[in-house]
Design a protein around this motif. Structure first.
Motif, PDB file in Angstrom:
ATOM      1  N   SER A 175      45.538  59.711  40.817  1.00 15.76           N
ATOM      2  CA  SER A 175      44.416  60.036  39.934  1.00 15.76           C
ATOM      3  C   SER A 175      44.469  59.195  38.658  1.00 15.76           C
ATOM      4  CB  SER A 175      44.386  61.516  39.608  1.00 15.76           C
ATOM      5  OG  SER A 175      45.543  61.890  38.890  1.00 15.76           O
ATOM      6  N   ALA A 176      45.672  58.949  38.130  1.00 13.80           N
ATOM      7  CA  ALA A 176      45.809  58.096  36.951  1.00 13.80           C
ATOM      8  C   ALA A 176      45.402  56.664  37.281  1.00 13.80           C
ATOM      9  CB  ALA A 176      47.242  58.127  36.423  1.00 13.80           C
ATOM     10  N   LEU A 177      45.796  56.196  38.466  1.00 15.69           N
ATOM     11  CA  LEU A 177      45.419  54.852  38.897  1.00 15.69           C
ATOM     12  C   LEU A 177      43.907  54.768  39.086  1.00 15.69           C
ATOM     13  CD1 LEU A 177      46.227  52.015  39.844  1.00 15.69           C
ATOM     14  CD2 LEU A 177      46.481  52.970  42.149  1.00 15.69           C
ATOM     15  N   SER A 178      43.322  55.797  39.657  1.00 24.51           N
ATOM     16  CA  SER A 178      41.871  55.819  39.850  1.00 24.51           C
ATOM     17  C   SER A 178      41.147  55.782  38.512  1.00 24.51           C
ATOM     18  CB  SER A 178      41.487  57.071  40.624  1.00 24.51           C
ATOM     19  OG  SER A 178      40.105  57.169  40.758  1.00 24.51           O
ATOM     20  N   ALA A 179      41.626  56.532  37.542  1.00 24.57           N
ATOM     21  CA  ALA A 179      41.013  56.520  36.212  1.00 24.57           C
ATOM     22  C   ALA A 179      41.172  55.149  35.557  1.00 24.57           C
ATOM     23  CB  ALA A 179      41.631  57.604  35.341  1.00 24.57           C
ATOM     24  N   SER A 180      42.341  54.549  35.715  1.00 23.03           N
ATOM     25  CA  SER A 180      42.573  53.222  35.150  1.00 23.03           C
ATOM     26  C   SER A 180      41.655  52.184  35.791  1.00 23.03           C
ATOM     27  CB  SER A 180      44.028  52.792  35.345  1.00 23.03           C
ATOM     28  OG  SER A 180      44.888  53.639  34.639  1.00 23.03           O
ATOM     29  N   LEU A 181      41.483  52.285  37.097  1.00 18.10           N
ATOM     30  CA  LEU A 181      40.591  51.353  37.782  1.00 18.10           C
ATOM     31  C   LEU A 181      39.141  51.541  37.341  1.00 18.10           C
ATOM     32  CD1 LEU A 181      42.033  51.302  41.414  1.00 18.10           C
ATOM     33  CD2 LEU A 181      42.133  49.486  39.701  1.00 18.10           C
ATOM     34  N   ALA A 182      38.729  52.773  37.116  1.00 21.38           N
ATOM     35  CA  ALA A 182      37.366  53.032  36.640  1.00 21.38           C
ATOM     36  C   ALA A 182      37.168  52.438  35.246  1.00 21.38           C
ATOM     37  CB  ALA A 182      37.086  54.528  36.638  1.00 21.38           C
ATOM     38  N   GLN A 183      38.169  52.588  34.377  1.00 16.21           N
ATOM     39  CA  GLN A 183      38.076  52.001  33.039  1.00 16.21           C
ATOM     40  C   GLN A 183      38.048  50.480  33.110  1.00 16.21           C
ATOM     41  OE1 GLN A 183      41.405  53.626  30.924  1.00 16.21           O
ATOM     42  NE2 GLN A 183      40.374  55.548  30.436  1.00 16.21           N
ATOM     43  N   ALA A 184      38.875  49.913  33.978  1.00  9.51           N
ATOM     44  CA  ALA A 184      38.892  48.458  34.129  1.00  9.51           C
ATOM     45  C   ALA A 184      37.543  47.949  34.643  1.00  9.51           C
ATOM     46  CB  ALA A 184      40.012  48.038  35.080  1.00  9.51           C
ATOM     47  N   ASP A 185      36.962  48.680  35.584  1.00  9.04           N
ATOM     48  CA  ASP A 185      35.651  48.291  36.110  1.00  9.04           C
ATOM     49  C   ASP A 185      34.595  48.334  35.017  1.00  9.04           C
ATOM     50  OD1 ASP A 185      33.807  47.601  38.233  1.00  9.04           O
ATOM     51  OD2 ASP A 185      33.077  49.683  38.074  1.00  9.04           O
ATOM     52  N   SER A 215      35.100  48.014  31.801  1.00  7.47           N
ATOM     53  CA  SER A 215      35.388  46.924  30.863  1.00  7.47           C
ATOM     54  C   SER A 215      34.917  45.586  31.417  1.00  7.47           C
ATOM     55  CB  SER A 215      36.886  46.852  30.569  1.00  7.47           C
ATOM     56  OG  SER A 215      37.318  48.021  29.938  1.00  7.47           O
ATOM     57  N   ILE A 216      35.150  45.357  32.690  1.00  7.01           N
ATOM     58  CA  ILE A 216      34.715  44.102  33.316  1.00  7.01           C
ATOM     59  C   ILE A 216      33.196  44.009  33.311  1.00  7.01           C
ATOM     60  CG2 ILE A 216      34.616  42.881  35.523  1.00  7.01           C
ATOM     61  CD1 ILE A 216      37.515  43.816  35.989  1.00  7.01           C
ATOM     62  N   THR A 217      32.531  45.115  33.556  1.00  2.00           N
ATOM     63  CA  THR A 217      31.066  45.124  33.540  1.00  2.00           C
ATOM     64  C   THR A 217      30.543  44.796  32.139  1.00  2.00           C
ATOM     65  OG1 THR A 217      31.025  46.760  35.315  1.00  2.00           O
ATOM     66  CG2 THR A 217      29.020  46.528  34.004  1.00  2.00           C
ATOM     67  N   VAL A 277      29.008  38.040  28.491  1.00  2.00           N
ATOM     68  CA  VAL A 277      28.991  36.633  28.899  1.00  2.00           C
ATOM     69  C   VAL A 277      27.563  36.189  29.210  1.00  2.00           C
ATOM     70  CG1 VAL A 277      29.699  35.045  30.730  1.00  2.00           C
ATOM     71  CG2 VAL A 277      31.379  36.534  29.666  1.00  2.00           C
ATOM     72  N   VAL A 278      26.816  37.025  29.910  1.00  2.00           N
ATOM     73  CA  VAL A 278      25.426  36.681  30.229  1.00  2.00           C
ATOM     74  C   VAL A 278      24.609  36.557  28.946  1.00  2.00           C
ATOM     75  CG1 VAL A 278      23.322  37.575  31.302  1.00  2.00           C
ATOM     76  CG2 VAL A 278      25.464  37.638  32.557  1.00  2.00           C
ATOM     77  N   GLY A 279      24.806  37.481  28.014  1.00  2.00           N
ATOM     78  CA  GLY A 279      24.106  37.404  26.735  1.00  2.00           C
ATOM     79  C   GLY A 279      24.463  36.147  25.960  1.00  2.00           C
ATOM     80  N   LEU A 280      25.744  35.798  25.932  1.00  3.82           N
ATOM     81  CA  LEU A 280      26.169  34.588  25.232  1.00  3.82           C
ATOM     82  C   LEU A 280      25.599  33.339  25.890  1.00  3.82           C
ATOM     83  CD1 LEU A 280      29.888  35.386  24.376  1.00  3.82           C
ATOM     84  CD2 LEU A 280      27.969  35.200  22.801  1.00  3.82           C
ATOM     85  N   LYS A 281      25.528  33.343  27.208  1.00  5.93           N
ATOM     86  CA  LYS A 281      24.960  32.194  27.908  1.00  5.93           C
ATOM     87  C   LYS A 281      23.493  32.029  27.523  1.00  5.93           C
ATOM     88  CE  LYS A 281      23.979  30.286  32.435  1.00  5.93           C
ATOM     89  NZ  LYS A 281      23.915  30.527  33.859  1.00  5.93           N
ATOM     90  N   HIS A 282      22.765  33.132  27.497  1.00  2.20           N
ATOM     91  CA  HIS A 282      21.348  33.073  27.130  1.00  2.20           C
ATOM     92  C   HIS A 282      21.191  32.557  25.699  1.00  2.20           C
ATOM     93  CE1 HIS A 282      17.138  34.109  26.988  1.00  2.20           C
ATOM     94  NE2 HIS A 282      17.351  34.812  25.897  1.00  2.20           N
TER      95      HIS A 282
END
Length: 124
Positions: free
Chosen positions: A36-46, A48-50, A56-61
């Motif tokens: 469950s801790a790993l699942s929560a960490s993966l959700a936070q990482a996802d 953050s990546i999003t 990045v898209v905003g900076l490119k524009h």
């Protein structure tokens, strides 16, 4: 007597099995909490990546828009440079014309002047 030995062996096996089952149950609890801790960490990482991808898209524009503006300014600067060079050549030719007795000032139309100070210095 043999039945007592067998009973004793079975009791020992039962105690060992109970001990092992208890230990295995603890390991499963630990594994579930880690999962469950790993699942929560993966959700936070996802998440953050999003967010990073959106930035990045905003900076490119913004970078593309800045590049377009810079290209426009460079083109305007090149045009101004060409006009100034033409005016310098014409200004250099004025003394030679004056010596020949043919003073004709060739000035561009008023719409081409962007800096009044430059206009005043060349006209006077």
């Amino acid at each position: 007597m043999i039945s007592y030995l067998l009973d004793f062996a079975l009791v020992v096996a039962l105690v060992v099995t109970a001990f092992r089952c208890t230990r295995m149950q603890r390991e499963l609890r630990t594994l579930r909490s880690s999962e469950s801790a790993l699942s929560a960490s993966l959700a936070q990482a996802d998440a953050s990546i999003t967010r990073a991808a959106e930035v990045v898209v905003g900076l490119k524009h913004e970078g593309v828009e800045t590049l377009r503006r810079l290209e426009l300014r460079i083109t305007e600067a090149d045009d101004a440079t060409d006009r100034l060079e033409r005016l310098i050549v014409e200004a250099d030719a004025l003394p030679r014309r004056a010596e020949a007795g043919r003073v004709h000032r060739v000035l561009p139309p008023a719409g081409e002047w962007t800096d009044r100070r430059l206009h005043a210095s060349l006209a006077g």
